[in-house]
Design an enzyme around this catalytic site. Structure first.
Site, PDB file in Angstrom:
ATOM      1  N   GLY A  27       0.901  -1.344   0.044  1.00 30.02           N
ATOM      2  CA  GLY A  27      -0.040  -0.006  -0.111  1.00 30.02           C
ATOM      3  C   GLY A  27       0.865   1.309  -0.060  1.00 30.02           C
ATOM      4  O   GLY A  27       2.152   1.220  -0.395  1.00 30.02           O
ATOM      5  N   GLU A 189     -18.697  10.129   0.047  1.00 30.19           N
ATOM      6  CA  GLU A 189     -18.235   9.997  -1.379  1.00 30.19           C
ATOM      7  C   GLU A 189     -19.178   9.048  -2.333  1.00 30.19           C
ATOM      8  O   GLU A 189     -19.589   9.003  -3.156  1.00 30.19           O
ATOM      9  CB  GLU A 189     -16.898   9.799  -1.618  1.00 30.19           C
ATOM     10  CG  GLU A 189     -16.022  10.855  -1.389  1.00 30.19           C
ATOM     11  CD  GLU A 189     -14.565  10.704  -1.315  1.00 30.19           C
ATOM     12  OE1 GLU A 189     -13.764  11.683  -1.428  1.00 30.19           O
ATOM     13  OE2 GLU A 189     -14.098   9.622  -1.162  1.00 30.19           O
ATOM     14  N   ALA A 338      -3.188   8.450   3.847  1.00 29.75           N
ATOM     15  CA  ALA A 338      -1.964   8.242   2.915  1.00 29.75           C
ATOM     16  C   ALA A 338      -0.669   8.918   3.307  1.00 29.75           C
ATOM     17  O   ALA A 338       0.278   8.267   3.168  1.00 29.75           O
ATOM     18  CB  ALA A 338      -2.526   8.380   1.438  1.00 29.75           C
TER      19      ALA A 338
HETATM   20  C1  LIG Z   1     -11.969   3.780   0.819  1.00 32.99           C
HETATM   21  C2  LIG Z   1     -11.063   4.624   1.506  1.00 32.99           C
HETATM   22  C3  LIG Z   1     -10.693   5.936   1.019  1.00 32.99           C
HETATM   23  C4  LIG Z   1      -9.781   6.745   1.532  1.00 32.99           C
HETATM   24  N1  LIG Z   1      -9.680   8.046   1.010  1.00 32.99           N
HETATM   25  C5  LIG Z   1      -8.513   8.661   1.676  1.00 32.99           C
HETATM   26  C6  LIG Z   1      -8.240  10.066   1.374  1.00 32.99           C
HETATM   27  O1  LIG Z   1      -8.990  10.537   0.349  1.00 32.99           O
HETATM   28  N2  LIG Z   1      -7.043  10.437   1.534  1.00 32.99           N
HETATM   29  C7  LIG Z   1      -6.043   9.952   2.499  1.00 32.99           C
HETATM   30  O2  LIG Z   1      -5.172  10.630   2.575  1.00 32.99           O
HETATM   31  N3  LIG Z   1      -6.130   8.777   3.001  1.00 32.99           N
HETATM   32  C8  LIG Z   1      -7.523   8.115   2.549  1.00 32.99           C
HETATM   33  N4  LIG Z   1      -7.628   6.762   3.013  1.00 32.99           N
HETATM   34  C9  LIG Z   1      -6.780   6.032   3.913  1.00 32.99           C
HETATM   35  C10 LIG Z   1      -5.581   5.731   3.053  1.00 32.99           C
HETATM   36  O3  LIG Z   1      -5.907   5.033   2.091  1.00 32.99           O
HETATM   37  C11 LIG Z   1      -4.762   4.942   4.341  1.00 32.99           C
HETATM   38  O4  LIG Z   1      -4.472   5.504   5.343  1.00 32.99           O
HETATM   39  C12 LIG Z   1      -3.482   4.266   3.695  1.00 32.99           C
HETATM   40  O5  LIG Z   1      -3.876   3.512   2.457  1.00 32.99           O
HETATM   41  C13 LIG Z   1      -2.551   3.838   4.846  1.00 32.99           C
HETATM   42  O6  LIG Z   1      -1.418   3.179   4.207  1.00 32.99           O
HETATM   43  P1  LIG Z   1      -0.917   1.655   4.592  1.00 32.99           P
HETATM   44  O7  LIG Z   1       0.374   1.467   3.776  1.00 32.99           O
HETATM   45  O8  LIG Z   1      -0.694   2.043   6.131  1.00 32.99           O
HETATM   46  O9  LIG Z   1      -1.911   0.634   4.335  1.00 32.99           O
HETATM   47  P2  LIG Z   1      -2.581   0.276   3.061  1.00 32.99           P
HETATM   48  O10 LIG Z   1      -2.438   1.160   2.125  1.00 32.99           O
HETATM   49  O11 LIG Z   1      -3.932  -0.235   3.515  1.00 32.99           O
HETATM   50  O12 LIG Z   1      -1.746  -0.744   2.572  1.00 32.99           O
HETATM   51  C14 LIG Z   1      -1.460  -2.215   3.416  1.00 32.99           C
HETATM   52  C15 LIG Z   1      -1.078  -3.181   2.555  1.00 32.99           C
HETATM   53  O13 LIG Z   1      -0.687  -4.459   3.436  1.00 32.99           O
HETATM   54  C16 LIG Z   1      -1.092  -5.380   2.778  1.00 32.99           C
HETATM   55  N5  LIG Z   1      -1.349  -6.402   3.734  1.00 32.99           N
HETATM   56  C17 LIG Z   1      -2.404  -6.440   5.020  1.00 32.99           C
HETATM   57  N6  LIG Z   1      -2.161  -7.591   5.657  1.00 32.99           N
HETATM   58  C18 LIG Z   1      -0.934  -8.235   5.111  1.00 32.99           C
HETATM   59  C19 LIG Z   1      -0.410  -9.430   5.393  1.00 32.99           C
HETATM   60  N7  LIG Z   1      -0.916  -9.995   6.809  1.00 32.99           N
HETATM   61  N8  LIG Z   1       0.405  -9.845   4.496  1.00 32.99           N
HETATM   62  C20 LIG Z   1       0.777  -9.245   3.646  1.00 32.99           C
HETATM   63  N9  LIG Z   1       0.404  -8.142   3.313  1.00 32.99           N
HETATM   64  C21 LIG Z   1      -0.870  -7.555   3.915  1.00 32.99           C
HETATM   65  C22 LIG Z   1      -2.312  -4.949   1.842  1.00 32.99           C
HETATM   66  O14 LIG Z   1      -2.545  -5.973   0.886  1.00 32.99           O
HETATM   67  C23 LIG Z   1      -1.545  -3.873   1.302  1.00 32.99           C
HETATM   68  O15 LIG Z   1      -1.100  -4.074   0.316  1.00 32.99           O
HETATM   69  C24 LIG Z   1      -8.762   5.823   2.539  1.00 32.99           C
HETATM   70  C25 LIG Z   1      -8.921   4.788   2.689  1.00 32.99           C
HETATM   71  C26 LIG Z   1      -9.934   3.945   2.149  1.00 32.99           C
HETATM   72  C27 LIG Z   1     -10.376   2.466   2.573  1.00 32.99           C
END
Ligand SMILES: Cc1cc2nc3c(=O)[nH]c(=O)nc-3n(C[C@H](O)[C@H](O)[C@H](O)COP(=O)(O)OP(=O)(O)OC[C@H]3O[C@@H](n4cnc5c(N)ncnc54)[C@H](O)[C@@H]3O)c2cc1C
Length: 501
Positions: A27, A189, A338
């Site tokens: 992500g 949204e 994000a």
């Molecule tokens: C519908 C929606 C709309 C959003 N809109 C916004 C916005 O407009 N602006 C904004 O800033 N933020 C927004 N967000 C929030 C933002 O997307 C998250 O804060 C961000 O994605 C967090 O990044 P991350 O890397 O922590 O997790 P993520 O991006 O969720 O990535 C997690 C990753 O880990 C992987 N994963 C999970 N568990 C495991 C495991 N056990 N083994 C291997 N891989 C695993 C997943 O497949 C994924 O690839 C939104 C979120 C959602 C759900």
């Protein structure tokens, strides 16, 4: 077929004797952390349970037919193709052993153990049903491509079923009622887009129903919409949603969900049943269960959303080689957005590289808030940037620019713009295709003991005799095809069975 748990433990062979960095997740945290290590003298192994990077903020546009899934979910492997020190492995991480410094992952019954010198955990968060996981079957969340495609199938499918029912003289109100639970940015949204579908996009497509009559409800137990955007923008958004035809129901807690509807409990104790086949769950998040494992091994506490408390430098207490970033962490009330994940992952990557060069530790991680925004409908959005509060067209233009900038890949940007033109200037939706698999496959997989693993052979299980028989059959068929073509024997009447010559 052997059980997944009995498959032998296979270890990854490191590609070199360089410092090994493992990144969990593809992500925002995982991808940006891996990219930030491009110039470092390390091997990076990214392990993620999907083979794509997901741009979650645009999931609702996939669910409502504006964008295709490919536009918001490019293959991670392709994104990192030029980064020679990075490799990508598909797998769900099921175990992290902080003492042994290994990560164990599984995919379709295959197990892999990957050793690390440094680890970045960016596994994000999933949907929370606040202890009512049984709601998930009837009210899918909005966290993955599967979710968005399933919702697309359910939303467009509900209009189809309503048309069919109305043609047979049935009451179809429950099919034309759409409930979105959760009035945060995603819920707003989603509700706005379903309303635009019903009141603008689909108005000419049906004969027995009028899509105008669809009811769209946005339900939340909180007293206002978009709480993180403050009171003024919340009020503005509620008004604009109502102008679009969305019924905003606040102070209403969802207490039950079933196939045909849901029950909400109002603040005054009144219970109300809403008949609605299509429900969308956009309320609540729960951090990856990997946080619990890390908490048990380090003693670092978890908050109510399962997020783990990390040191100010994003490491775990007692384990300076392990960084946790993004939606999984609880630090200084940072929001689950994000930019927190991106900036945290870049910070971790810089620290890993700095240590290899003997540099002093960086100062504690400091998040730089670039602002947040949510779109209400076409040409209308809200944005908070520092002290600035923006609404309407200007905020929408900002939304457009920011999202275009962050969509990964030039190709995706170009096609996203084309699709936005179709939907925002025209009234069309380019991606309305929905299949039965999108709606029912996940439920079907859940009925198997080991999900998709039950549909494939266990590793090492190979039936040579079956292959020999199949190969012979295919060769025979191919030779017969060649003969029919070469002898121009196709379409030539054969002698009817039983006729005498
Ligand atoms: C519908 C929606 C709309 C959003 N809109 C916004 C916005 O407009 N602006 C904004 O800033 N933020 C927004 N967000 C929030 C933002 O997307 C998250 O804060 C961000 O994605 C967090 O990044 P991350 O890397 O922590 O997790 P993520 O991006 O969720 O990535 C997690 C990753 O880990 C992987 N994963 C999970 N568990 C495991 C495991 N056990 N083994 C291997 N891989 C695993 C997943 O497949 C994924 O690839 C939104 C979120 C959602 C759900």
């Amino acid at each position: 077929m052997t059980d997944a748990s009995s498959t032998p433990d296979r270890a990854l062979v490191p590609r070199s004797d360089r410092h090994q960095v493992v990144v969990i997740g593809s992500g925002f945290g995982g991808l940006f952390g891996t990219k930030a290590l491009k110039g470092a003298d390390v091997d990076v192994t990214m392990i993620a349970k999907t083979s794509h990077h997901l741009f979650q903020p645009l999931l609702y546009q996939v669910a409502t037919g504006i964008l295709s899934e490919g536009e918001i979910a490019p293959p991670t492997r392709e994104v990192l193709a030029r980064q020679k020190n990075a490799q990508v492995l598909l797998g769900e991480v099921t175990g992290i052993d902080l003492e042994a410094r290994t990560v164990t992952s599984h995919v379709l019954g295959r197990e892999l153990t990957t050793p690390y010198d440094s680890l970045i955990v960016a596994a994000g968060a999933g949907q929370s049903y606040f202890g009512n996981d049984q709601f998930a079957e009837f009210a899918p969340g909005m966290k993955s491509i599967d979710d968005a495609l399933e919702l697309r199938g359910r939303i467009f499918g509900a209009f189809e079923m309503a048309e069919l029912g109305a043609s047979r003289g049935e009451n179809v109100d429950h099919l034309l009622t759409f409930v979105v639970v959760g009035a945060g940015p995603t819920g707003v949204e989603m509700a706005g887009q379903i309303a635009e579908l019903a009141h603008r996009t689909l108005t000419r497509d049906f004969r027995a129903i009028s899509s105008h009559h669809a009811r769209v409800l946005l339900v939340d137990a909180a007293p206002q919409v978009l709480p993180p955007f403050g009171a003024r923008l919340g009020t503005w958004t509620k008004k604009k949603l109502e102008d679009l035809g969305v019924e905003v129901m606040l102070g209403a807690l969802v207490s039950d969900v079933d196939e045909r509807g849901l029950v909400v409990k109002h603040k005054d104790g009144r219970e109300e049943r809403i008949d609605a086949v299509t429900k969308v769950w956009a309320a609540g998040v729960q951090a990856s269960p990997l946080g619990k494992q890390l908490s048990e091994q380090t003693g670092a506490p978890l908050d109510r959303a399962g997020r783990i408390a990390v040191n100010p430098d994003l490491t775990l207490p007692g384990y300076p080689e392990v960084f946790v970033v993004g939606d999984m962490i609880s630090l200084d009330n940072l929001p689950g957005v994000a930019q927190v994940a991106i900036q945290g992952a870049k910070y971790a990557a810089k620290e890993i590289d700095g240590r290899l060069h003997g540099k002093a530790p960086q100062r504690p991680f400091k998040y730089f808030d670039k602002g947040s925004m949510a779109i209400v409908s076409r040409f209308r959005a809200v944005a908070v940037v520092g002290k600035l509060r923006l609404t309407g067209f200007i905020a929408w233009l900002m939304w457009l620019a920011v999202h275009l900038f962050y969509i990964t890949g030039f190709k995706s940007r170009v096609t996203a713009v084309l699709h936005w033109l179709v939907s925002f200037l025209g009234r069309g939706r380019s991606e309305r295709t929905a299949t039965e698999q999108q709606i029912f496959a996940r439920i079907a997989l859940k009925r198997l003991d080991r999900g998709a693993s039950d549909l494939v052979s266990a590793p090492g299980e190979y039936d040579a005799e079956a292959e020999r028989v199949r190969r012979e059959e295919l060769e025979r068929q191919a030779l017969e095809e060649v003969r029919l073509t070469d002898e121009q024997a196709r379409g030539v009447k054969s002698t009817p069975v039983g006729s005498s010559v």
